[in-house]
Design an enzyme around this catalytic site. Structure first.
Site, PDB file in Angstrom:
ATOM      1  N   ARG A  85     -16.896  -2.604  -4.211  1.00 24.83           N
ATOM      2  CA  ARG A  85     -16.243  -1.705  -3.244  1.00 24.83           C
ATOM      3  C   ARG A  85     -17.065  -0.216  -3.436  1.00 24.83           C
ATOM      4  NH1 ARG A  85     -11.802  -0.505   0.196  1.00 24.83           N
ATOM      5  NH2 ARG A  85     -11.039   1.432  -0.053  1.00 24.83           N
TER       6      ARG A  85
ATOM      7  N   ILE B  30     -13.045   4.161   5.137  1.00 19.42           N
ATOM      8  CA  ILE B  30     -12.957   2.921   4.512  1.00 19.42           C
ATOM      9  C   ILE B  30     -11.317   2.437   4.300  1.00 19.42           C
ATOM     10  CG2 ILE B  30     -13.555   3.355   2.213  1.00 19.42           C
ATOM     11  CD1 ILE B  30     -14.562   0.483   2.302  1.00 19.42           C
ATOM     12  N   SER B  31     -10.789   1.297   4.879  1.00 18.72           N
ATOM     13  CA  SER B  31      -9.210   1.295   4.636  1.00 18.72           C
ATOM     14  C   SER B  31      -8.914   0.876   3.350  1.00 18.72           C
ATOM     15  CB  SER B  31      -8.723   0.149   5.534  1.00 18.72           C
ATOM     16  OG  SER B  31      -9.077   0.278   7.043  1.00 18.72           O
ATOM     17  N   GLN B  32      -7.912   1.255   2.826  1.00 18.87           N
ATOM     18  CA  GLN B  32      -7.263   1.187   1.414  1.00 18.87           C
ATOM     19  C   GLN B  32      -7.273  -0.376   1.161  1.00 18.87           C
ATOM     20  OE1 GLN B  32      -3.435   2.409   2.728  1.00 18.87           O
ATOM     21  NE2 GLN B  32      -2.974   1.234   1.066  1.00 18.87           N
TER      22      GLN B  32
ATOM     23  N   PHE C 125      -3.841   4.053  11.476  1.00 25.05           N
ATOM     24  CA  PHE C 125      -5.428   3.896  11.701  1.00 25.05           C
ATOM     25  C   PHE C 125      -5.990   5.005  12.795  1.00 25.05           C
ATOM     26  CE2 PHE C 125      -4.640  -0.054   9.634  1.00 25.05           C
ATOM     27  CZ  PHE C 125      -5.828  -0.603   9.363  1.00 25.05           C
TER      28      PHE C 125
END
Length: 210
Positions: A25, A51-53, A194
């Site tokens: 990541r 970037i999403s968790q 989001f």
């Protein structure tokens, strides 16, 4: 990340957990954010995007139930992290990004790391017809509903995982499952936050006042 953040919070699909273990990541975030890449919160990736968790990425992939022969459409490539993980689960991944700079950067990163993902630039709300039909469609932005174009490109028995709701307002992550007879079942996966899904069949670039 996997043992402390994902497993305790209910991620139990071993294929998803193994894929999350394998994808580095820290190579998908801005260099200054790399030391914090495995913490459980969104990270900046440039162009005002994030970037999403890790938990949300894992939750979406677990809900999607991506099989080894499945074709996946990933809407909102960003840095390419979710597409990289999805590529370890399915047969083929097409990832669409509306920001040309992000698309070029993601494609370069994915290629350098050996992930087989087709990155394209365009309006994600319209899908990518030339790659259809898709068994799974994933979206990293919240829309008012599933775009009609996605339904047209989704295979029978296909799944759509996306956040639904107003930007800055109430949103929930939803799993839409299409049965072979065309009926659709929606499952609420919980509250989320989001960025908006912008485009012809999403939210307008400049929402009307009120």
């Amino acid at each position: 990340m996997v043992e402390q953040q994902l497993v305790p919070r209910g991620i139990e699909d071993q294929r998803v957990l193994d894929a999350m273990r394998r994808v580095p990541r820290h190579l998908f975030v801005e260099p200054s954010a790399a030391p914090y890449a495995y913490e459980d919160h969104p990270m900046p990736i440039g162009d005002g995007q994030t970037i999403s968790q890790p938990y949300i990425v894992a939750l979406m992939l677990q809900a999607a139930r991506i099989g080894p022969e499945d074709v996946v459409l990933d809407v909102g490539t960003g840095s390419g992290y979710a597409a990289a993980v999805a590529s370890l689960l399915g047969h083929r991944v097409v990832s669409i990004e509306r920001h040309p700079g992000l698309a070029v950067g993601a494609a370069a990163t994915l290629d350098a790391l050996g992930y087989r993902v087709e990155v394209v630039t365009g309006d994600g709300t319209l899908g990518w017809p030339s790659g259809a039909p898709y068994d799974v469609i994933l979206a990293a932005a919240t829309g008012p509903d599933v775009p009609d174009a996605w339904w047209a490109q989704l295979a029978p028995g296909g799944r759509v995982v996306m956040p639904v709701g107003r930007p800055g307002g109430a949103q929930h992550l939803a799993l839409f499952t299409r049965a072979d007879d065309g009926s659709v079942r929606e499952t609420d996966l919980g509250g989320v936050a989001f960025v908006p899904l912008l485009g012809e069949q999403g939210w307008p670039e400049r929402p009307p006042r009120g």
